[in-house]
Design a protein around this motif. Structure first.
Motif, short mmCIF file in Angstrom:
data_model
loop_
_atom_site.label_atom_id
_atom_site.label_comp_id
_atom_site.label_asym_id
_atom_site.label_seq_id
_atom_site.Cartn_x
_atom_site.Cartn_y
_atom_site.Cartn_z
N LEU A 148 -1.68 0.23 -8.51
CA LEU A 148 -2.50 -0.41 -7.47
C LEU A 148 -2.82 -1.84 -7.86
O LEU A 148 -2.82 -2.75 -7.04
CB LEU A 148 -3.80 0.37 -7.28
N TYR A 149 -3.08 -2.05 -9.15
CA TYR A 149 -3.55 -3.35 -9.59
C TYR A 149 -2.54 -4.45 -9.30
O TYR A 149 -2.88 -5.50 -8.79
CB TYR A 149 -3.92 -3.31 -11.07
N VAL A 170 -1.36 -8.69 -2.49
CA VAL A 170 -2.21 -8.69 -1.31
C VAL A 170 -3.35 -9.69 -1.50
O VAL A 170 -3.72 -10.42 -0.59
CB VAL A 170 -2.76 -7.27 -1.06
N LYS A 171 -3.87 -9.71 -2.70
CA LYS A 171 -4.99 -10.61 -2.99
C LYS A 171 -4.60 -12.06 -2.77
O LYS A 171 -5.29 -12.79 -2.06
CB LYS A 171 -5.45 -10.39 -4.44
N THR A 231 2.05 1.81 -3.44
CA THR A 231 0.97 2.37 -4.25
C THR A 231 0.80 3.86 -3.97
O THR A 231 0.39 4.61 -4.84
CB THR A 231 -0.36 1.66 -3.94
N SER A 260 -0.38 5.75 -10.81
CA SER A 260 -0.58 5.24 -9.45
C SER A 260 -1.75 4.26 -9.42
O SER A 260 -1.71 3.25 -8.72
CB SER A 260 -0.89 6.38 -8.48
N ILE A 261 -2.79 4.58 -10.19
CA ILE A 261 -3.95 3.69 -10.20
C ILE A 261 -3.57 2.35 -10.85
O ILE A 261 -3.93 1.29 -10.35
CB ILE A 261 -5.12 4.34 -10.93
N LEU A 300 -1.77 -4.79 -5.50
CA LEU A 300 -2.90 -5.41 -4.82
C LEU A 300 -3.02 -6.89 -5.17
O LEU A 300 -3.57 -7.66 -4.39
CB LEU A 300 -4.17 -4.68 -5.24
N PHE A 322 0.83 -1.21 0.00
CA PHE A 322 0.00 0.00 0.00
C PHE A 322 0.87 1.25 0.00
O PHE A 322 0.51 2.26 -0.60
CB PHE A 322 -0.95 -0.01 1.19
N LEU A 345 -0.92 5.06 -0.92
CA LEU A 345 -2.20 5.33 -0.27
C LEU A 345 -1.95 5.85 1.13
O LEU A 345 -1.10 5.32 1.84
CB LEU A 345 -3.00 4.03 -0.17
#
Lengths: 491, 516
Positions: free
Chosen positions: A428-429, A435-436, A388, A424-425, A432, A385, A390
């Motif tokens: 995230l993918y 993380v997923k 990313t 940045s968006i 994440l 995160f 955030l």
């Protein structure tokens, strides 16, 4: 200052050199099994160098060795950053399974020499010095990347690194020679003075030389299109080396990049001389770098390789701070580098822990990690995160200052901000995705596993700042602000 | 006024989180109790706050301000007014009830309640923050727990739903970040929202970016950020997915609180700081509200999954709030300075936010109740449940009729106010959206009929009725709905004064603005 006077403010560097020599001598005495004990000598050297650096002497900006290198708060900032990163790396090396069968004496020596090279690189104000220190850093990193000599991928990494390194430093040298030919000087400030006197009459040659020199620096910070070595080297090199390469030389590369363009070319863009479009070139490269890094990272299955591409993307974000030609931009880059050090080292250290436990770094090894080894899962989530960007993590603060600097510069660079935000968006993918796989699949496991104590401590030391600095970063901001003093020539 | 209600509201859940962190993961009952106590205390503080709140004032009350990062003019600044108070009341209530709704969770209970409390802090923080930086941080803090809560504890398509929710919201919030920074640098380097409300209209006056007024650009950036949360058509596609895949308690929070953040943000930020833009954009808001009403209604009518129906009804209901918000321009001199209409519209919109919060929360809880028993949500798969589950049917009746806006229920009052306010300026839109009410009634009644009336399905003859814990979660909401439907006066008074301030702001600036 002359050579004799300069020695008195050169003690941090001298400490590193002396430690390097001591370590390689002791390596002859220690047995192979004990060679990791040399870590303590290296760490002692780093600590002493750090202590001298922050307390030893008058911190005002000056030039040393007849205007070869500068001593100023700007270079001290980078030196401190590099030393802290090196300290983390030195602690993690003995905990790395990859290195279990190697003799480590040379390794520590090489790291110390590389730190010495980076010290020179961030303070060089002469083209010859830039080239020499860049080569010290490069050659030692070639060897470090290929340190696992029984491992084919490590060898491949070293070879690729050498070839790209030679090529880009050749380009840079050609750029330097053009500058020398135009001005007759090698010192940044002399060159700048002469360039202003040229009054735009040699802009074509200048822009060619700027681009060629950018090749050399771009190679160090792995900016597009000089990034091709990065994924292969980062994937093949031992993971602690990768972590080190992704933070310390990159920081040093930004240091010299900022100093070079600030000292040499900035004067050309303030007067009424026909402007060189170099800021625009860097802006475009910045967008290309972050976009390529992020888009290719999306498709990786090796986490280490994915992080390699992500470091390319981060170099792209940081490059946004240069074209706006203001101190705010440098401020953004420097604060970003601090935050980046914590989160990127952290991410690579988790990879080390996973490699130690599962033997590889593919995304499958991370599957259900959050259920099996919750500590690793949680800290990795923090780093992902943070990378990313955030809130409330350190990465957000870095991005915040960078974007704020660019927005402050006015609407002509808003496209740069939008490019950075869209990136940045995208990023995230893939962050994440890790993380997923760590958390979203999986079931309760009865017996939880934890990494070794040293690794746990190191990860805590990285994860806690990655959160705390996202909530309260005033000390860092003050430190960076006080460090934003570059040596300027008064001759 | 130095009672620190607001800090308590924000940090109580965090305190709960810290306590939970020290409880072993097997002591699930204790963890749940701690979560219930933390949110319960939050409700108590919210009630104290409400009792102390001065309805006659339209300005910020109970403000707390501390320096945070002085070098960048960032402050820890909280405050509450008539715009945020309804939501500040609603958030703890729904969080508290949601703890009971999720009482039966058995998967990683410790993680669930830790994230849940973090989400709670983020939500209430957004409503209370008066520093733009703080606002943004709270806004983003919600994303992370929400991602996990949907992604780990959700339904079959949870991974896709979670990432889609995350990407959509992040897209909106990065645009918002640009707008926040632009405001910061153009309006005297401050993040203080109250100062920005004073200075932004003047500072941005006449600023052009690429030949377009900066006000328009910033307005659009912020609008997209907030519209994704509302959600306004065409940014709504994450909603049905996220609401359906999320576990019941999280659907309650999503529909009850998260959607309100969008409307709240528009009123607080767009209306407050960019009043010149309101005149320019109000027509579009009304039109988008109409699309929401019709589109949400038609989609809801087509659903066979009860949870999806409720999800689409949210889109439909938020449309009414949008139409009410657009009514603010009735007060401009070009529209005959009809302050009454503007006030009715805005007050109605805020009231609609609150009502939708209670009503949709009730509906989602009831969907969860039936899903826990029958293990599916197919509307056509039931039938005749009225005989089998009489108490459930009665409660569901209240919720469904509140949802379709039956007079005597709170939803009717707010929808009516939205329409009354908007009618003088957006006559056609209001008339068309009246058909939306028909749709609204149609899908709720039709679904009610299919589930509760007719022949009882053989499979469900042993279905137990709603139990005490579930009733405990629903009854307070039902009481609020009916109470506010019958006697909304004091509640509306609480909102009204603040709306007057917003309307004045819009009219003063909007009347003279001609934006290039």
């Amino acid at each position: 200052m002359n050579n004799i006077q300069s020695i008195s403010v050169f003690w941090p560097e001298l400490t590193l050199v002396i430690t390097a020599i001591v370590v390689i001598m002791l390596d002859l005495i220690y047995s192979r099994k004990d060679s990791n004990r040399l870590k303590w000598w290296a760490i002692a050297g780093i600590v002493v160098a750090f202590w001298i650096l922050i307390s030893g002497f008058d911190q005002s900006a000056k030039s040393l060795f007849f205007r070869q290198v500068a001593f100023d708060p700007f270079s001290t900032f980078f030196k401190q950053l590099i030393l802290v990163a090196t300290g983390f790396i030195l602690f993690v090396i003995p905990r790395t399974r990859d290195f279990a069968n190697y003799r480590m004496g040379e390794f520590y020596t090489l790291i110390l020499i590389m730190v010495f090279g980076m010290f020179l690189l961030v303070s060089a104000i002469d083209m010859i010095m830039v080239y020499l220190s860049l080569e010290i850093v490069s050659i030692t990193s070639f060897i470090l990347a290929g340190y696992m000599k029984m491992d084919k991928r490590s060898n491949e990494a070293a070879l690729k690194y050498v070839i790209y390194g030679a090529f880009s430093s050749g380009l840079m040298l050609f750029g330097f020679s053009l500058l020398f030919g135009l001005t007759g000087y090698t010192n940044f400030h002399d060159i700048s003075r002469e360039l202003v006197a040229l009054n735009g009459s040699a802009n074509l040659a200048l822009i060619v030389s700027a681009v060629l020199i950018l090749a050399g620096f771009g190679y160090k910070i792995s900016a597009v299109p000089f990034h091709f070595w990065t994924p292969d080297v980062y994937e093949g090199a031992p993971t602690p080396v990768t972590a080190f390469l992704s933070v310390a030389p990159k920081a040093a590369g930004f240091g010299v990049l900022i100093r070079f363009f600030n000292d040499v070319f900035l004067q050309l863009n303030v007067g009424d001389i026909p402007a060189l479009p170099w800021p625009m070139i860097i802006a475009i490269l910045s967008v290309a770098t972050m976009t390529l890094g992020n888009l290719v990272a999306l498709q990786q299955t090796s986490v280490k390789r994915m992080l390699a591409y992500s470091t390319i993307a981060h170099a792209g974000y940081m490059m946004m701070g240069i074209p706006i030609l203001s101190q705010d931009g440098y401020f953004g880059i420097m604060i970003y580098l601090v935050m980046y050090m914590f989160m990127n080292l952290g991410a690579f250290f988790v990879v080390i822990a996973v490699q130690n436990r599962f033997g590889d770094d593919s995304i499958e090894s991370f599957t259900k990690l959050g259920w099996k080894m919750p500590f690793l899962g949680v800290v990795m989530t923090v780093f992902m995160f943070s990378l990313t960007g955030l809130p409330p993590t350190a990465g957000f603060i870095g991005k915040f200052y960078l974007f704020a600097a660019v927005i402050k510069a006015g609407p002509e660079y808003y496209w740069l901000v939008f490019a950075g935000l869209i990136n940045s968006i995208i990023s995230l993918y893939y962050y994440l995705r890790i993380v997923k796989v760590m958390f979203l699949r999986g079931e309760r496991v009865e017996i939880l596993e934890y990494p070794s104590k040293t690794l746990t401590t190191l990860l805590i030391c990285l994860a806690v700042p990655a959160i705390i600095l996202g909530v309260y970063w005033a000390p860092i901001a003050d430190w960076v602000r006080n460090s934003l003093i570059l040596y300027t020539n008064t001759l | 006024m130095d009672t620190m209600y607001l800090s308590w509201l924000v940090w109580l859940p965090v305190a709960g989180m810290v306590v939970i962190a020290f409880i072993p993961r097997d002591k699930t009952e204790i963890i749940k109790t701690v979560a219930a106590v933390a949110t319960g205390l939050q409700v108590w503080v919210a009630i104290l706050l409400w009792l102390d709140f001065d309805s006659a004032s339209g300005t910020i009350q109970f403000a707390e301000k501390l320096a945070w990062i002085p070098s960048f003019n960032i402050f820890y600044h909280l405050g509450v007014d008539g715009l945020s108070l309804p939501m500040v009341m609603l958030t703890p209530i729904l969080s508290f009830l949601a703890v009971f709704v999720s009482w039966k969770t058995d998967r990683a209970v410790k993680g669930y309640f830790t994230l849940f409390l973090l989400l709670d802090t983020g939500m209430i923080g957004v409503f209370l923050a008066l520093d733009f930086f703080l606002f943004y941080v709270f806004w983003e803090v919600m994303l992370l727990p929400m991602y996990f809560l949907i992604g780990i504890w959700g339904g079959p398509k949870r991974e896709y739903a979670a990432i889609k929710f995350f990407l959509f919201t992040l897209f909106g919030s990065v645009l918002m970040l640009v707008a926040i920074l632009a405001l910061y640098f153009y309006c005297g380097q401050t993040f203080d929202m109250l100062v920005l409300i004073d200075t932004a209209p003047m500072a941005l006056d006449g600023v052009l970016w690429w030949g377009i007024s900066a006000i328009k650009v910033i307005w659009i950036l912020l609008f997209i950020g907030f519209a994704i949360k509302v959600p306004v058509f065409p940014f709504h596609t994450w909603l049905p997915l996220a609401h359906v895949e999320a576990p019941t308690a999280i659907s309650v929070i999503l529909a009850g609180v998260l959607l309100k953040l969008g409307v709240y943000g528009l009123l607080r930020v767009n209306y407050g700081m960019l009043p010149d833009g309101v005149m320019w954009f109000a027509g579009a808001i009304a039109f988008l509200g109409l699309v929401n009403v019709i589109w949400g209604g038609l989609c809801a009518l087509a659903q066979t999954d009860l949870k999806k129906l409720v999800a689409y009804s949210s889109i439909n209901h938020m449309g009414y709030a949008l139409i009410g918000m657009a009514a603010v321009i009735a007060a401009s001199s070009a529209n005959g300075s009809n302050f009454g209409a503007a006030e009715a519209g805005l007050t109605g919109a805020v009231f609609q936010m609150f009502n939708h919060g209670t009503i949709s929360a009730m509906l989602f809880i009831l969907v969860g109740v039936i899903y826990d028993r029958a293990h599916h949500r197919d509307i056509n798969g039931f039938g005749g449940l009225a005989k089998q589950m009489p108490i459930f049917t009665a409660v569901a009746g209240v919720a469904f009729f509140a949802g379709l806006g039956l007079p005597g229920m709170s939803g009717f009052v707010s929808e009516f106010m939205c329409f009354v306010g908007a009618f003088p300026v957006f006559r056609t839109i209001v008339i068309i959206s009246a058909f939306g009410i028909l749709l609204n009634a149609a899908y709720f009644l039709w679904a009610f009929q299919r589930i509760f009336f007719g022949e009882l399905n053989e499979k469900y003859t042993k279905l137990p009725d709603i139990n005490g814990r579930e009733l405990f979660a629903v009854i307070p909401l039902a009481v609020i709905t009916i109470l506010l439907g019958v006697y909304p006066g004091p509640f509306l008074d609480m909102i009204k004064e603040t709306m007057t301030v917003i309307i004045d702001q819009v009219v003063i600036w909007g009347d003279m603005a001609v934006l290039p």
